[in-house]
Write a protein that holds these residues in place. Sequence first.
Motif, short mmCIF file in Angstrom:
data_model
loop_
_atom_site.label_atom_id
_atom_site.label_comp_id
_atom_site.label_asym_id
_atom_site.label_seq_id
_atom_site.Cartn_x
_atom_site.Cartn_y
_atom_site.Cartn_z
N ILE A 77 0.84 -1.11 0.04
CA ILE A 77 -0.35 -0.15 -0.27
C ILE A 77 0.98 1.43 -0.25
CG2 ILE A 77 -1.52 1.36 1.72
CD1 ILE A 77 -2.95 -1.13 1.79
N ILE A 78 1.61 1.18 0.15
CA ILE A 78 2.93 2.50 1.26
C ILE A 78 3.34 2.35 -0.29
CG2 ILE A 78 4.94 3.06 2.07
CD1 ILE A 78 4.17 2.14 4.82
N ALA A 79 4.09 1.49 -1.14
CA ALA A 79 4.80 1.58 -2.35
C ALA A 79 4.19 1.76 -3.46
CB ALA A 79 5.58 0.00 -3.00
N VAL A 80 1.94 1.40 -3.43
CA VAL A 80 1.57 2.36 -4.41
C VAL A 80 0.96 3.66 -4.29
CG1 VAL A 80 -0.80 2.02 -5.42
CG2 VAL A 80 0.43 -0.02 -5.00
N SER A 81 1.15 3.43 -3.65
CA SER A 81 0.46 4.77 -2.52
C SER A 81 1.72 6.29 -2.94
CB SER A 81 0.42 4.96 -1.00
OG SER A 81 -0.38 6.59 -0.40
N GLY A 82 2.72 5.60 -2.95
CA GLY A 82 4.78 6.37 -3.36
C GLY A 82 4.11 6.51 -4.60
N VAL A 83 3.80 6.16 -5.12
CA VAL A 83 3.44 5.97 -6.81
C VAL A 83 2.72 6.86 -7.76
CG1 VAL A 83 3.13 4.53 -8.68
CG2 VAL A 83 4.50 3.67 -7.42
N LEU A 84 1.85 6.98 -7.20
CA LEU A 84 0.65 7.54 -7.53
C LEU A 84 0.80 8.77 -7.02
CD1 LEU A 84 -2.83 5.27 -6.54
CD2 LEU A 84 -2.01 6.02 -8.56
N LYS A 85 1.26 9.40 -5.92
CA LYS A 85 1.80 10.70 -5.70
C LYS A 85 3.18 11.44 -6.56
CE LYS A 85 3.82 13.31 -1.58
NZ LYS A 85 4.43 13.54 -0.14
N ASN A 86 3.66 10.51 -7.01
CA ASN A 86 4.97 10.73 -7.85
C ASN A 86 4.19 10.91 -9.11
OD1 ASN A 86 6.91 10.72 -5.74
ND2 ASN A 86 7.69 8.99 -5.29
N SER A 87 3.65 10.28 -9.50
CA SER A 87 2.65 10.23 -11.23
C SER A 87 2.08 11.10 -11.32
CB SER A 87 2.93 8.94 -11.56
OG SER A 87 1.81 8.38 -10.43
N GLY A 88 1.82 11.51 -9.84
CA GLY A 88 0.30 13.20 -9.65
C GLY A 88 -1.22 12.08 -10.14
N LEU A 147 5.71 0.17 -12.29
CA LEU A 147 4.95 0.18 -14.61
C LEU A 147 3.25 1.02 -13.85
CD1 LEU A 147 6.60 -2.91 -15.75
CD2 LEU A 147 7.69 -1.09 -15.99
N ILE A 148 3.61 0.78 -13.42
CA ILE A 148 1.25 1.23 -13.08
C ILE A 148 0.95 2.63 -13.65
CG2 ILE A 148 -0.25 2.20 -11.45
CD1 ILE A 148 0.94 0.93 -9.71
N PRO A 149 2.18 3.56 -14.29
CA PRO A 149 2.12 4.89 -14.66
C PRO A 149 2.06 4.05 -16.07
CG PRO A 149 3.26 5.37 -13.03
CD PRO A 149 3.31 4.03 -12.34
#
Length: 371
Positions: free
Chosen positions: A23-34, A104-106
Motif C-alpha cells: 500500500i505504501i509503495a503504490v501510494s508513493g507511485v501515485l503521488k510521484n506520478s501525479g 510500471l503502474i503509470p
Amino acid sequence: MTRYSLTIIIPTFNEIENIENIIIAVSGVLKNSGIEGEILVVDDDSKDGTVDCVRELLKTHPELSLIVRPDDHGLSQSVVEGFQKAKADIIQVIDADFSHPVELIPKFYSAIKDEGYDVCIGSRYTKGGDIENWPIKRRIISLGATVFGRVLFPEITDPVSGFFAIKKEVVYDADLKPRGYKILMEVLGKGRWENFKEIPFTFRDREEGESKLKFSTILDYIGQCTDIGVYAFRHRETNVWKEWKKVIKFGFVGISGIFVNTGILFALTEYIGFYYLVSAIFAIEASIITNFLLNDYWTFDGGNNSRMAKKWKRFVSFQVVSVLGVVINLAVLFILTEFIGLWYILSNIAGIFVAFIWNFFINRNFTWRRG
C-alpha cells in the motif's frame, strides 16, 4: 469527494507480511506520478491481521478503501467485486506480494488514458519480459497454462497474467463468472474490447508469505477456458469467436487441400503415368499452394494486401511451416505407433491434429501476423 482517475485493485488473503508495504509503495507511485488514484483492497476475510492492518492505514491514507468479503472466496471473485465498486473509469489489478512491479503502474495508466487502449497487459513472455526464481515445475505449469490460453487469444502472449489494466466499460454489464486465479482470461473472453497493449515485465516470486497454487486451481482454469469457449460460440460477438472463426476456416481449407492432393495424386499416377511417389510430390505442393491462396484471401484476409513482395514472403513462410507440419505429423505417427503401441490409424489422426495446431498457430502469429 475526490474524483479518481484510476482505481488500483489489490486482492488479498492472509497477506499480513506484504500488505502495508504494498500500500505504501503504490501510494508513493501515485503521488510521484501525479495520478489521482484510489487503492482498493478487496480481502477474502483474512484471519492473520491483514484486515486490521488495512483499517489502521485507512486513518492516514485517504486514497485507500477496503472491502472484506466473508463469503464466496477467491482471487477472481475479489477482483470482480473490485470492478463493481471501483470509483474510477480506469482499473488496474496487481498482486499484493510484489510479484508485479508497482513502478510500471503509470505506464499502464498512460496506455489506457493517453494511447486509447481498452486493455493493457503486463506480459512475462513478450520481448523484454521474464520470470525470476521459479522452479522448473512451476515454469512448465505456467507455460502450459499460457499456451492453453493462447488457443483462445492467439495474439496475446500472456493471457493468464494477473497484472493488467482496463477501461471500466470493458467489463460493464459483462457476464463474468469468476473462478480461480486467471481473471484476465474472463475479462478477455467476455468483456467488450477492441485493442490491447502488452508491457513487458519481470515477474518476481512473492517476497513474503506462501504461494497459493493448488491442483484445484488447474482444474478451475481448464473449466474456465471451456466456459469461455462455450460463451464465445453462443454469443459469437466476442474476440474469442473472431479467432475461432479463423480456426474453423483454416480447418475447412485444410480439408479442401486433402481433396486437391488426392485428386492430383490420382490423375498424375493413373492418367499421366507418373510413379506414385513423384505424383505425391506434385500433389503435396499443389495442395500447399491452394491452401495458401485460400487462407490468404479468406481465412486471414491477406488478399487485402496486394503488394507482391509481401505475398511471396507469406507464401515462403507458409511453405516452410507446412513442410515442418508434415514432419511433425510423421514424428507423432511414428512415436505413438512404435513406442506407445497405438494403432497406426489412430496415431496418424493424432499426428494430423498436432500438425494442424502447429500450422494454425505458427501461421497465425508469423505468416499472417498483424503489421
